[in-house]
Write a protein that holds these residues in place. Structure first.
Motif, PDB file in Angstrom:
ATOM      1  N   GLN A 268       0.825  -1.200   0.000  1.00  0.00           N
ATOM      2  CA  GLN A 268       0.000   0.000   0.000  1.00  0.00           C
ATOM      3  C   GLN A 268       0.866   1.260   0.000  1.00  0.00           C
ATOM      4  O   GLN A 268       0.565   2.228  -0.705  1.00  0.00           O
ATOM      5  CB  GLN A 268      -0.927   0.004   1.215  1.00  0.00           C
ATOM      6  N   PHE A 269       1.932   1.252   0.760  1.00  0.00           N
ATOM      7  CA  PHE A 269       2.852   2.391   0.770  1.00  0.00           C
ATOM      8  C   PHE A 269       3.543   2.527  -0.585  1.00  0.00           C
ATOM      9  O   PHE A 269       3.691   3.627  -1.117  1.00  0.00           O
ATOM     10  CB  PHE A 269       3.889   2.206   1.878  1.00  0.00           C
ATOM     11  N   GLU A 270       3.980   1.392  -1.147  1.00  0.00           N
ATOM     12  CA  GLU A 270       4.680   1.420  -2.433  1.00  0.00           C
ATOM     13  C   GLU A 270       3.743   1.818  -3.561  1.00  0.00           C
ATOM     14  O   GLU A 270       4.155   2.502  -4.505  1.00  0.00           O
ATOM     15  CB  GLU A 270       5.294   0.052  -2.708  1.00  0.00           C
ATOM     16  N   ALA A 271       2.466   1.402  -3.465  1.00  0.00           N
ATOM     17  CA  ALA A 271       1.510   1.780  -4.501  1.00  0.00           C
ATOM     18  C   ALA A 271       1.283   3.284  -4.506  1.00  0.00           C
ATOM     19  O   ALA A 271       1.196   3.918  -5.567  1.00  0.00           O
ATOM     20  CB  ALA A 271       0.188   1.044  -4.283  1.00  0.00           C
ATOM     21  N   GLY A 272       1.189   3.881  -3.334  1.00  0.00           N
ATOM     22  CA  GLY A 272       1.023   5.325  -3.267  1.00  0.00           C
ATOM     23  C   GLY A 272       2.231   6.060  -3.817  1.00  0.00           C
ATOM     24  O   GLY A 272       2.091   7.072  -4.513  1.00  0.00           O
ATOM     25  N   ALA A 273       3.421   5.552  -3.492  1.00  0.00           N
ATOM     26  CA  ALA A 273       4.632   6.183  -4.015  1.00  0.00           C
ATOM     27  C   ALA A 273       4.732   6.034  -5.525  1.00  0.00           C
ATOM     28  O   ALA A 273       5.206   6.938  -6.225  1.00  0.00           O
ATOM     29  CB  ALA A 273       5.853   5.574  -3.335  1.00  0.00           C
ATOM     30  N   SER A 274       4.285   4.890  -6.066  1.00  0.00           N
ATOM     31  CA  SER A 274       4.359   4.674  -7.513  1.00  0.00           C
ATOM     32  C   SER A 274       3.423   5.603  -8.276  1.00  0.00           C
ATOM     33  O   SER A 274       3.633   5.852  -9.466  1.00  0.00           O
ATOM     34  CB  SER A 274       4.002   3.217  -7.831  1.00  0.00           C
ATOM     35  N   LEU A 275       2.373   6.106  -7.625  1.00  0.00           N
ATOM     36  CA  LEU A 275       1.466   7.056  -8.262  1.00  0.00           C
ATOM     37  C   LEU A 275       2.007   8.480  -8.242  1.00  0.00           C
ATOM     38  O   LEU A 275       1.362   9.399  -8.753  1.00  0.00           O
ATOM     39  CB  LEU A 275       0.106   7.027  -7.565  1.00  0.00           C
ATOM     40  N   TRP A 280       2.457  13.257   2.553  1.00  0.00           N
ATOM     41  CA  TRP A 280       1.211  13.651   3.207  1.00  0.00           C
ATOM     42  C   TRP A 280      -0.010  13.257   2.388  1.00  0.00           C
ATOM     43  O   TRP A 280      -1.011  12.801   2.951  1.00  0.00           O
ATOM     44  CB  TRP A 280       1.208  15.155   3.478  1.00  0.00           C
ATOM     45  N   LYS A 281       0.046  13.408   1.052  1.00  0.00           N
ATOM     46  CA  LYS A 281      -1.084  12.963   0.229  1.00  0.00           C
ATOM     47  C   LYS A 281      -1.242  11.450   0.287  1.00  0.00           C
ATOM     48  O   LYS A 281      -2.360  10.933   0.351  1.00  0.00           O
ATOM     49  CB  LYS A 281      -0.875  13.418  -1.219  1.00  0.00           C
ATOM     50  N   ARG A 282      -0.116  10.736   0.256  1.00  0.00           N
ATOM     51  CA  ARG A 282      -0.178   9.275   0.340  1.00  0.00           C
ATOM     52  C   ARG A 282      -0.770   8.833   1.681  1.00  0.00           C
ATOM     53  O   ARG A 282      -1.586   7.916   1.753  1.00  0.00           O
ATOM     54  CB  ARG A 282       1.225   8.699   0.157  1.00  0.00           C
ATOM     55  N   THR A 283      -0.358   9.521   2.720  1.00  0.00           N
ATOM     56  CA  THR A 283      -0.864   9.170   4.047  1.00  0.00           C
ATOM     57  C   THR A 283      -2.345   9.510   4.186  1.00  0.00           C
ATOM     58  O   THR A 283      -3.124   8.731   4.745  1.00  0.00           O
ATOM     59  CB  THR A 283      -0.059   9.905   5.128  1.00  0.00           C
ATOM     60  N   TYR A 284      -2.757  10.662   3.671  1.00  0.00           N
ATOM     61  CA  TYR A 284      -4.123  11.135   3.840  1.00  0.00           C
ATOM     62  C   TYR A 284      -5.110  10.349   2.988  1.00  0.00           C
ATOM     63  O   TYR A 284      -6.214  10.017   3.450  1.00  0.00           O
ATOM     64  CB  TYR A 284      -4.203  12.621   3.485  1.00  0.00           C
ATOM     65  N   PHE A 285      -4.756  10.038   1.746  1.00  0.00           N
ATOM     66  CA  PHE A 285      -5.703   9.419   0.823  1.00  0.00           C
ATOM     67  C   PHE A 285      -5.645   7.891   0.819  1.00  0.00           C
ATOM     68  O   PHE A 285      -6.643   7.240   0.483  1.00  0.00           O
ATOM     69  CB  PHE A 285      -5.463   9.927  -0.601  1.00  0.00           C
ATOM     70  N   ILE A 286      -4.508   7.300   1.180  1.00  0.00           N
ATOM     71  CA  ILE A 286      -4.358   5.849   1.043  1.00  0.00           C
ATOM     72  C   ILE A 286      -4.140   5.163   2.383  1.00  0.00           C
ATOM     73  O   ILE A 286      -4.834   4.197   2.715  1.00  0.00           O
ATOM     74  CB  ILE A 286      -3.184   5.512   0.086  1.00  0.00           C
ATOM     75  N   ILE A 287      -3.210   5.649   3.174  1.00  0.00           N
ATOM     76  CA  ILE A 287      -2.772   4.917   4.361  1.00  0.00           C
ATOM     77  C   ILE A 287      -3.752   5.081   5.515  1.00  0.00           C
ATOM     78  O   ILE A 287      -4.280   4.094   6.054  1.00  0.00           O
ATOM     79  CB  ILE A 287      -1.359   5.365   4.778  1.00  0.00           C
ATOM     80  N   LEU A 288      -4.031   6.323   5.900  1.00  0.00           N
ATOM     81  CA  LEU A 288      -4.867   6.545   7.080  1.00  0.00           C
ATOM     82  C   LEU A 288      -6.292   5.994   6.948  1.00  0.00           C
ATOM     83  O   LEU A 288      -6.807   5.409   7.912  1.00  0.00           O
ATOM     84  CB  LEU A 288      -4.906   8.041   7.416  1.00  0.00           C
ATOM     85  N   PRO A 289      -6.974   6.165   5.811  1.00  0.00           N
ATOM     86  CA  PRO A 289      -8.330   5.587   5.731  1.00  0.00           C
ATOM     87  C   PRO A 289      -8.356   4.088   5.998  1.00  0.00           C
ATOM     88  O   PRO A 289      -9.266   3.592   6.682  1.00  0.00           O
ATOM     89  CB  PRO A 289      -8.755   5.912   4.293  1.00  0.00           C
ATOM     90  N   GLN A 290      -7.376   3.352   5.482  1.00  0.00           N
ATOM     91  CA  GLN A 290      -7.349   1.914   5.714  1.00  0.00           C
ATOM     92  C   GLN A 290      -6.933   1.586   7.146  1.00  0.00           C
ATOM     93  O   GLN A 290      -7.502   0.688   7.782  1.00  0.00           O
ATOM     94  CB  GLN A 290      -6.383   1.245   4.738  1.00  0.00           C
TER      95      GLN A 290
END
Length: 375
Positions: A268-275, A280-290
């Motif tokens: 999940q972290f790597e997927a956000g980075a690949s986008l 902060w955007k990766r944490t807010y939109f992908i990591i924290l909700p899950q």
């Protein structure tokens, strides 16, 4: 030549017996209560316990109780149950504490505003979510403070020493819950930071507050803190309790959120980075909700514990709901054998009502946010 292989039955097939019942209370009891000898034994013991415990409780709470409108003589009579007439007579004190009677309209407006804002905010399908959140988190605290304390627009000033009862319990719990959420999330993210300074500071903060009992925090905030402040400087006692409860709760919430962060797969972290998303955007939109979805039970458990721990502020002289019940039990006017017990039953029922509502809402949110991860 065509051969006719058709066959027509000339007699009826004998009727078969009706299928057995697949539902109903009897089959449910056989399956869930008497499926094994052990379950049957526990069921019998449970029924015997209920037969032993329920009748006295019913007689105390309802059967032999003195309902509102009764007299103190009825409460003092032999065999009388709960004195609800006493609760009715002291109800305003349990809700508002020493708040002036002629100013009750101010906390009543705060209660109505709280219900009108928090109910739509907790409903996912309610419209105008951003406006509602802005009103609840920004406008409501300011308006509530000036309404309760007064001193402006011709309203009488009411110091926090006169606040009490359920009003103070709700204030402490709401402020502690709302303020500890962002602080706890930041502490959890900071503890997983790759920057040594930030990680060390977050670890020290969390371990310090988790290693100290809440009652010690309240004593330090109410008694020891003024000793370290300049002469003539005073800090409101309620404000000190609010800060102590918030910091204490945020440390426990940080560990709960950190558990959710660690439960996420590395992909999940790597997927956000690949986008191409930043931290902060990766944490807010992908990591924290899950992560927050996985730890809803733990978060709500912290909130329930915080709501119950507000009763500890009575030790430092703040008249919360429990402290008002304790002080009212010495009221000679309503002195009776069941006076104190009735007060504690009332306080316990109020705590149970709010805690049960939070647990039910948590369960509903879990089912609503379940996306196939449940096993």
């Amino acid at each position: 030549m065509t051969m006719d292989i058709g066959y027509v039955r000339t007699d009826f097939v004998p009727a078969k017996p009706a299928p057995g019942r697949t539902g109903g209370p009897i089959l449910w009891a056989q399956k869930n209560l008497f499926s094994t000898p052990t379950n049957a034994l526990f069921t019998v013991f449970g029924i015997l316990f209920l037969l032993w415990a329920v009748p006295p409780l019913y007689n105390f709470i309802i059967g032999h109780a003195v309902m509102p409108g009764g007299t103190v003589e009825e409460c003092r009579a032999e065999g009388a149950g709960a004195c609800w007439a006493y609760i009715y007579a002291r109800f305003n004190f349990f809700i508002y504490g020493f708040y002036p009677i002629e100013e009750y309209w101010r906390p009543n407006i705060v209660f109505v505003m709280l219900a009108a804002l928090i109910i739509p905010l907790l409903m996912p399908t309610a419209p105008f979510k951003r406006t509602n959140a802005l009103l609840f988190f920004v406008v409501f605290p300011v308006v509530s403070f000036y309404l309760l304390s007064g001193g402006v627009f011709g309203m009488r000033y009411v110091p926090t020493e006169q606040w009490g009862g359920l009003m103070v319990t709700l204030i402490i719990s709401l402020v502690g819950i709302i303020c500890s959420i962002p602080l706890g999330i930041l502490l959890a993210l900071g503890r997983q930071s790759k920057l040594p300074i930030i990680k060390t500071l977050c670890v020290l903060f969390i371990e310090l507050w988790r290693a100290v009992p809440l009652i010690t925090v309240l004593f330090m905030a109410s008694i020891m803190l003024p000793l370290f402040m300049p002469a003539g400087t005073t800090v409101d006692k309620l404000l000190r309790a609010l800060v102590g409860v918030t910091l204490f709760s945020s440390a426990y919430l940080a560990e709960t959120v950190r558990g959710g962060l660690q439960a996420l797969p590395r992909g999940q972290f790597e997927a956000g980075a690949s986008l191409g998303l930043g931290y902060w955007k990766r944490t807010y939109f992908i990591i924290l909700p899950q992560a927050l979805k996985h730890v809803i039970p733990g978060i709500v458990n912290n909130f329930i514990a915080l709501f119950k721990d507000t009763s500890l502020v009575s030790i430092v002289g703040i008249f919360d709901l429990l402290n008002t019940v304790q002080s009212a039990s010495s009221d000679i006017e309503w002195a009776s054998p069941t006076q104190a017990v009735t007060g504690y039953v009332f306080a316990a029922s109020m705590f149970w009502m709010f805690c049960f509502a939070m647990s039910r809402y948590s369960l509903w949110m879990e089912h609503r946010l379940d996306t196939g991860h449940k096993r």
